[in-house]
Design a protein around this motif. Structure first.
Motif, short mmCIF file in Angstrom:
data_model
loop_
_atom_site.label_atom_id
_atom_site.label_comp_id
_atom_site.label_asym_id
_atom_site.label_seq_id
_atom_site.Cartn_x
_atom_site.Cartn_y
_atom_site.Cartn_z
N PHE A 29 0.73 -1.14 0.00
CA PHE A 29 0.11 0.04 0.13
C PHE A 29 0.85 1.24 0.02
CE2 PHE A 29 -2.23 -3.33 1.84
CZ PHE A 29 -3.42 -3.50 1.07
N LEU A 30 0.22 2.51 0.02
CA LEU A 30 0.91 3.76 -0.12
C LEU A 30 2.11 3.71 0.84
CD1 LEU A 30 1.37 6.34 -1.36
CD2 LEU A 30 -0.25 7.39 -0.15
N ALA A 31 1.85 3.49 2.06
CA ALA A 31 2.89 3.73 3.30
C ALA A 31 4.19 2.65 2.86
CB ALA A 31 2.31 3.43 4.66
N ASP A 32 3.75 1.48 2.16
CA ASP A 32 4.93 0.49 1.95
C ASP A 32 5.65 0.91 0.75
OD1 ASP A 32 3.78 -1.52 3.87
OD2 ASP A 32 1.99 -1.42 2.55
N ARG A 33 4.97 1.63 -0.17
CA ARG A 33 5.67 2.18 -1.29
C ARG A 33 6.49 3.32 -1.14
NH1 ARG A 33 0.85 -0.35 -3.48
NH2 ARG A 33 -0.46 1.71 -3.46
N VAL A 34 6.19 4.27 -0.38
CA VAL A 34 6.80 5.31 0.37
C VAL A 34 8.12 4.85 1.05
CG1 VAL A 34 6.88 7.44 1.83
CG2 VAL A 34 4.98 7.07 0.26
N ALA A 35 8.26 4.06 1.93
CA ALA A 35 9.07 3.43 2.63
C ALA A 35 10.19 2.86 1.42
CB ALA A 35 8.73 2.46 3.70
N ALA A 36 9.52 1.90 0.55
CA ALA A 36 10.30 1.19 -0.44
C ALA A 36 11.39 2.35 -1.11
CB ALA A 36 9.55 0.56 -1.27
N ALA A 37 10.53 3.30 -1.41
CA ALA A 37 11.16 4.50 -2.33
C ALA A 37 12.01 5.07 -1.62
CB ALA A 37 10.14 5.35 -2.83
N ARG A 38 12.11 5.31 -0.28
CA ARG A 38 12.99 5.69 0.45
C ARG A 38 14.41 4.92 0.67
NH1 ARG A 38 11.75 7.13 6.49
NH2 ARG A 38 13.78 8.17 6.27
N VAL A 39 14.28 3.60 0.69
CA VAL A 39 15.25 2.55 0.76
C VAL A 39 15.74 2.56 -0.61
CG1 VAL A 39 15.77 0.13 0.64
CG2 VAL A 39 13.90 1.14 2.29
N LEU A 40 14.98 2.50 -1.80
CA LEU A 40 15.90 2.38 -3.12
C LEU A 40 16.74 3.77 -3.37
CD1 LEU A 40 12.62 1.28 -5.20
CD2 LEU A 40 14.81 0.07 -5.02
N ARG A 41 16.17 4.98 -2.88
CA ARG A 41 17.22 6.22 -2.89
C ARG A 41 18.50 6.02 -2.33
NH1 ARG A 41 12.20 9.13 -2.45
NH2 ARG A 41 12.54 9.28 0.07
N VAL A 42 18.66 5.02 -1.15
CA VAL A 42 19.79 5.02 -0.69
C VAL A 42 20.52 3.70 -1.06
CG1 VAL A 42 19.25 6.48 1.48
CG2 VAL A 42 18.99 3.84 1.48
N PHE A 43 19.70 2.70 -1.66
CA PHE A 43 20.14 1.35 -2.05
C PHE A 43 19.54 0.92 -3.14
CE2 PHE A 43 20.56 -3.20 -1.24
CZ PHE A 43 21.90 -3.52 -1.47
N PRO A 44 19.98 1.40 -4.27
CA PRO A 44 19.22 1.20 -5.55
C PRO A 44 18.88 -0.25 -5.88
CG PRO A 44 20.56 3.11 -6.00
CD PRO A 44 20.98 2.32 -4.69
N ALA A 45 19.96 -1.08 -5.51
CA ALA A 45 19.69 -2.62 -5.70
C ALA A 45 18.74 -3.58 -4.85
CB ALA A 45 21.06 -3.10 -5.68
N ALA A 46 18.02 -2.56 -4.21
CA ALA A 46 16.82 -3.35 -3.07
C ALA A 46 16.26 -4.31 -3.76
CB ALA A 46 16.26 -2.32 -2.25
N GLN A 47 15.71 -4.16 -5.03
CA GLN A 47 14.80 -5.04 -5.68
C GLN A 47 15.57 -6.31 -6.06
OE1 GLN A 47 12.91 -1.98 -8.49
NE2 GLN A 47 10.98 -2.91 -7.77
N THR A 48 16.76 -5.69 -6.76
CA THR A 48 17.66 -6.97 -7.06
C THR A 48 18.04 -7.94 -5.89
OG1 THR A 48 18.92 -5.36 -8.77
CG2 THR A 48 20.00 -7.46 -8.02
#
Length: 274
Positions: A29-48
């Motif tokens: 949900f939105l809160a999860d996607r906002v937190a995920a975006a914060r993680v991706l900003r500092v660690f772009p490989a998080a999805q990988t």
């Protein structure tokens, strides 16, 4: 009458749903996607990293089922993401039995997807917390599905970094309690996030998760290795998650090997109880 109403706290980010987002799932949900975006900003490989970890689970499950293990205990299973562990295990051995465990009411709400196995096999779900291993090991659903006098493959994938030691070595105590309950021939499968390769990014990720109400403790290689004390590591021993018996040799490396290590930032190993 229905059961008790469960507050899924959809207005707050949750680690299971953040992980689901990284895996390309839809249970976020939105809160999860906002937190995920914060993680991706500092660690772009998080999805990988998340997808590498999931692929490790697929490989190890195939290896252990092919080696003859027919019982699997997956603690901290997370939200269902096809193929799930039982899909892999029962694809090799249709009579495989799988017990999933999580303490997350969000996972409980979706647990029905984890119970659709083969007619020959069995799947069950236990709502329990890994920090209370006795509650898992004595749960009727587990005892009705697994025979703890016979070998069990215990999976603790991307889980123990959510158990902080608080000065008491809690994580290793929990894992030792689970290991001691399993007979000879059992296996321990683990991945664990580390700050060894991207320390600055991992410090920021720790803060992001703390803001969402989830504590993290990343551990170095030597501390990860201690989880396997007394058991025999399968080849190739402790590796990063993408390097453990990759399906294709080129899957373990790319042009810039050290970048890949930082992308995974997750140790992995499988061990057998003598």
């Amino acid at each position: 009458m229905g059961g008790p109403v469960v507050d899924l706290q959809l207005d707050r980010a949750h680690s299971s749903r953040i992980y689901d987002y990284f895996l390309g799932g839809r249970t976020n949900f939105l809160a999860d996607r906002v937190a995920a975006a914060r993680v991706l900003r500092v660690f772009p490989a998080a999805q990988t990293a998340a997808r590498i970890n999931r692929a490790f689970m697929h490989r190890t499950t195939r290896v252990l089922a092919a080696a003859g293990l027919r019982q699997f205990l997956d603690i901290g299973t997370g939200l269902p993401t096809s193929p799930n562990l039982h899909d892999i295990a029962q694809g090799v051995a249709p009579d495989a039995r799988v017990v999933y465990t999580d303490n997350d009411p969000i996972v409980l709400a979706h647990a029905a997807a984890l119970l659709r196995g083969t007619p020959e096999g069995r799947t069950a779900y236990v709502q329990a917390d890994v920090t209370e291993p006795d509650g898992i090991l004595t749960a009727p659903q587990l005892l009705g599905t697994l025979d703890l006098s016979r070998p069990v493959a215990l999976s603790l994938n991307a889980l123990m970094h959510f158990v902080t030691d608080d000065g008491e070595d809690r994580a290793h105590t929990v894992v030792e309690a689970l290991k001691s309950a399993l007979p000879s021939g059992s296996a321990l499968v683990m991945t664990h996030a580390t700050a060894d390769f991207a320390p600055a990014a991992m410090r920021q990720i720790t803060r992001i998760y703390a803001d969402a109400g989830t504590v993290l403790q990343f551990r170095p290689r030597a501390t990860f290795l201690r989880f396997f004390d007394g058991w025999e590591l399968l080849e190739p021993g402790v590796t990063l998650s993408h390097q453990w018996r990759p399906d294709r040799p080129e899957g373990a490396t790319r042009a810039t090997h050290h970048v890949i290590d930082a992308e995974a930032s997750c140790y992995a190993a499988v061990a057998r109880k003598p």
